[in-house]
Scaffold this active site. Structure first.
Site, short mmCIF file in Angstrom:
data_model
loop_
_atom_site.label_atom_id
_atom_site.label_comp_id
_atom_site.label_asym_id
_atom_site.label_seq_id
_atom_site.Cartn_x
_atom_site.Cartn_y
_atom_site.Cartn_z
N ASP A 447 -24.95 14.41 -23.01
CA ASP A 447 -23.84 14.29 -22.05
C ASP A 447 -23.88 15.45 -21.06
O ASP A 447 -24.56 16.47 -21.29
CB ASP A 447 -22.52 14.28 -22.84
CG ASP A 447 -21.38 13.59 -22.10
OD1 ASP A 447 -21.51 13.35 -20.89
OD2 ASP A 447 -20.35 13.31 -22.76
N ASP A 515 -17.38 5.34 -18.39
CA ASP A 515 -16.32 5.48 -19.40
C ASP A 515 -15.28 4.38 -19.23
O ASP A 515 -14.39 4.23 -20.07
CB ASP A 515 -15.63 6.84 -19.26
CG ASP A 515 -16.42 7.94 -19.96
OD1 ASP A 515 -17.26 7.60 -20.82
OD2 ASP A 515 -16.20 9.12 -19.65
C1 DGJ Z 1 -17.87 11.79 -21.61
C2 DGJ Z 1 -18.60 10.56 -22.06
O1 DGJ Z 1 -18.78 9.68 -21.00
C3 DGJ Z 1 -17.86 9.91 -23.20
O2 DGJ Z 1 -18.51 8.75 -23.62
C4 DGJ Z 1 -17.73 10.88 -24.34
O3 DGJ Z 1 -19.00 11.16 -24.86
C5 DGJ Z 1 -17.05 12.16 -23.87
N1 DGJ Z 1 -17.70 12.71 -22.72
C6 DGJ Z 1 -17.03 13.19 -24.96
O4 DGJ Z 1 -16.52 14.38 -24.55
#
Ligand code: DGJ
Length: 695
Positions: A447, A515
């Site tokens: 990430d 997300d």
């Molecule tokens: C952002 C990501 O897009 C989410 O899927 C998740 O992993 C969060 N970060 C976790 O902090």
């Protein structure tokens, strides 16, 4: 298909198109044609003395790679500074090398020891050309580049094109923006250190085009950092598009004897958007995605983020893993929260050791539980980041980008590590390597939740190289880890789809699309993701997200998520037995059809925005199996029946399928040219139709 050289012309013939270049020793490199194949004898060598009023000749040319210097005033691809202070270039064609499907054109500066190599690679069966540029300092003194783009494209003719890019945000990635470029300039870019959620390092330029017809030109930059796509149309009607690393705050220095290859770009021309999507999809699988899993169907995974957020522990994760296993998931990914002193997003980033309070017996207990349930285990990391509240930052405050006189602004309570420092790169590699070596982990979700800022890095002789070096360091670490752990899959994530470009997809097996897991928003996001990226890389979760209180049924969510790499992400502990059964049914179905989805050809039949119904047909390579996803949110009365033409099918085969309580046994020709009626009656109407050719 192939490349040949004739009478000073370089002819690149792809499956259906021709790309013609003319170059004479000591002169410029011109683009003469990009389109349908023509007789080469009919082309004329451009008149190098061409002069129109006060426009000096170079502005009138359609150059393959233009440079700043002389009396050229249009946008250019390359700008350099020599050690004596001269900031002019004078590159001229000096020769070529043809090696099978790869052509290299060489240019030399007339005075300074600088050489450029323009490379063009063709691929059997595709209308795609991979272009790249290498610069070499063949002298002793440093040469600094202030702009170093990857390729320049002169679109044919002089009528205006519509240029398509994206303009999104967190939760609204890949939203399309289309601008008719009649004159002036249009720039799509990122200055954030990542390709980002807004504009894309790519473009599609078209005239009178739809899914099946019209000229469609496209390019994708293989790069995940700052980029710019600079399109312009001048008074002569020449539309030029130059794309590459953003020239904003850019610098790259070459010492004597050094070479630099700019990120490559894949460019192409197709008739219609549908063929573009299919070619890019197939090209992605065959020639671009990391070789580890490009030909393997990606697993159905469960990700714990939306269900448990930071609240992870052996017991809670095991409980949810049991449910995930019941639904048929093959991989269980524990997301954020398992490391350092991570309770929320205020602490812990950088401390990649297992949190002893949440996992008093270590991580292996959970991994063994997950494995005993028949699933592989995966883990979330955010390697490029550090929270000021972390052991890492307390020990190495100087490892984060900063200027001592300026505030280093936090976003999501975190700072960005100076990835250009070898010791930082080594630290990150070791942390992940240790975790992957010690624990049976088969999946890494990498990430990246904030953009770069205040990029002070005293360690660099040319600090503006940071934009390049940061991204390169990420690629290198991932590649090193992959070499050592070849059975581990890697997912690129950046607050959703902030880094889902072709650069990332050369190192990661897939990307987290967004997300935003609302199924209806996803129709739009996924449609535009899949427009010019390999489909199997599009991770799509079925979750409980209900931002708009529209209570979308589970079946509908599966219909949308199954169009990419299906994943689950809801709080399965709260699901009724019936809902778990529904999940199980769809996971089973997905496993049956996933080869067609992940490796097949996509035909967009109906569009939610235009037709009130979304219908996508995926067909396997020999057109013997297909799967058709139909979904409608809330059709109006006149849309109750819509004729749907099943493009892509083989005219002469007979196809059998059940739809809306009726068995169809029809020829491909009938289904394509006569079509069938889609009856989308209910709200959240959805159907998944398996289609098989009769033997
Ligand atoms: C952002 C990501 O897009 C989410 O899927 C998740 O992993 C969060 N970060 C976790 O902090």
């Amino acid at each position: 298909m192939g490349i040949y050289v004739k009478d000073g012309f370089f002819v690149l013939e792809t499956e259906n198109t021709q790309y013609v270049i003319a170059a004479e020793k000591g002169g410029a490199v011109h683009n003469l044609h990009w389109g349908k194949k023509c007789r080469i004898e009919d082309f004329d060598v451009p008149d190098g003395t061409y002069f129109l009023y006060n426009l000096r000749m170079r502005d009138c040319f359609r150059e393959e790679y233009s440079f700043f210097g002389g009396t050229a005033y249009e946008n250019c691809a390359l700008k350099a500074r020599f050690s004596d202070g001269c900031r002019e270039l004078e590159l001229e064609f000096s020769g070529y090398r043809l090696d099978g499907n790869c052509l290299k054109l060489f240019l030399k500066d007339r005075h300074y020891p600088l050489e450029a190599e323009l490379s063009y690679e063709l691929f059997d069966g595709f209308d795609i050309i991979r272009r790249s540029v290498t610069l070499t300092n063949v002298g002793n003194d440093e040469i600094v580049f202030e702009k170093l783009m990857s390729c320049e494209l002169n679109l044919p003719g002089n009528k205006p094109y519509t240029i398509k890019n994206t303009m999104g945000n967190w939760g609204s990635e890949c939203l399309p923006v289309e601008t008719g470029l009649t004159g002036g300039s249009l720039v799509f870019e990122s200055r954030r250190g990542i390709s980002g959620h807004s504009n894309s390092p790519s473009f599609i330029a078209y005239r009178n085009a739809d899914e099946k017809s019209g000229d469609v030109y496209f390019a994708n930059l293989i790069w995940s950092g700052n980029f710019s796509v600079e399109a312009s149309r001048d008074i002569r009607g020449i539309t030029r598009v130059i794309l590459g690393m953003n020239g904003f705050d850019f610098e790259y220095a070459l010492k004597g004897g050094e070479s630099f290859t700019a990120p490559a770009a894949i460019i192409g021309r197709t008739v219609g958007f549908g063929e573009m999507t299919r070619q890019l999809n197939r090209y992605g699988i065959e020639h671009h995605l990391p070789k580890y899993f490009n030909e393997a169907p990606l697993p159905v995974l469960y990700n714990s983020w939306e269900a448990t957020a930071f609240d992870v522990s052996t017991a809670a994760q095991t409980e949810i893993a049991k449910k995930a296993a019941q639904t048929g998931c093959e991989l269980f990914v524990m997301d954020d929260g398992w490391f350092g002193q991570r309770k929320d997003d205020h602490a812990g980033l950088g401390d990649w050791y297992v949190n002893p309070e949440k996992f008093p017996n270590g991580l292996d207990e959970l991994i063994e539980n997950v494995n005993a349930l028949g699933m592989d285990f995966g883990l979330w990391f955010e390697p490029e980041m550090v929270n000021p509240d972390s052991d890492l930052f307390r020990a190495h405050p100087d490892w984060a980008y900063h200027y001592s006189t300026r505030t280093a602004h936090e976003i999501r309570n975190q700072l960005v590590l100076n990835m250009t420092m070898p010791e930082v790169q080594e630290y990150i590699f070791e942390c992940l390597d240790v975790m992957l070596t010690k624990h049976n982990t088969k999946y890494v979700k990498w990430d990246m939740n904030r953009s770069l800022s205040e990029t002070g890095c005293e360690n660099l002789e040319h600090p503006r190289e940071v934009w390049y070096r940061h991204v390169k360091a990420v690629y290198d670490i991932v590649d090193r880890l992959r070499e050592k752990h070849p059975d581990v899959q890697f997912e690129s994530c950046s607050s959703g789809g902030g880094r889902c470009d072709w650069g990332a997809l050369a190192h990661f097996d897939m990307a987290w699309t967004s997300d935003n897991t609302d199924a209806i928003d996803r129709i739009k996001i996924q449609k535009n993701y899949a427009l010019n990226r390999p489909l199997k890389t599009m991770r799509a979760w079925v979750t409980d997200r209900n931002w708009y209180n529209r209570n979308v049924p589970l079946e509908f969510k599966f219909n949308i998520a199954m169009r990419g790499a299906l994943s689950l992400g809801g709080n399965l502990n709260k699901y009724t037995d019936g809902e778990i059964e529904t999940c199980k049914k769809y996971v089973e179905l997905y496993k049956k059809i996933r080869n067609t989805v992940q490796f097949g050809d996509l035909y967009r039949l109906l569009d939610l925005e235009k037709d009130e119904i979304s219908a996508d047909l995926y067909l396997n390579g020999d057109k013997t199996e297909g799967v058709l996803f139909i979904a409608a949110v809330n059709t109006s009365c006149i849309k109750e029946a819509e004729t749907m033409y099943l493009d892509g099918l083989d005219d002469d085969r007979i196809y059998v399928f059940d739809y809306d309580g009726k068995r169809y046994e029809k020829s491909g020709a009938y289904l394509k040219y006569r079509g069938i009626e889609v009856i989308a009656r209910a709200q959240y109407y959805n159907a998944v139709v398996e289609i098989k050719a009769k033997r």
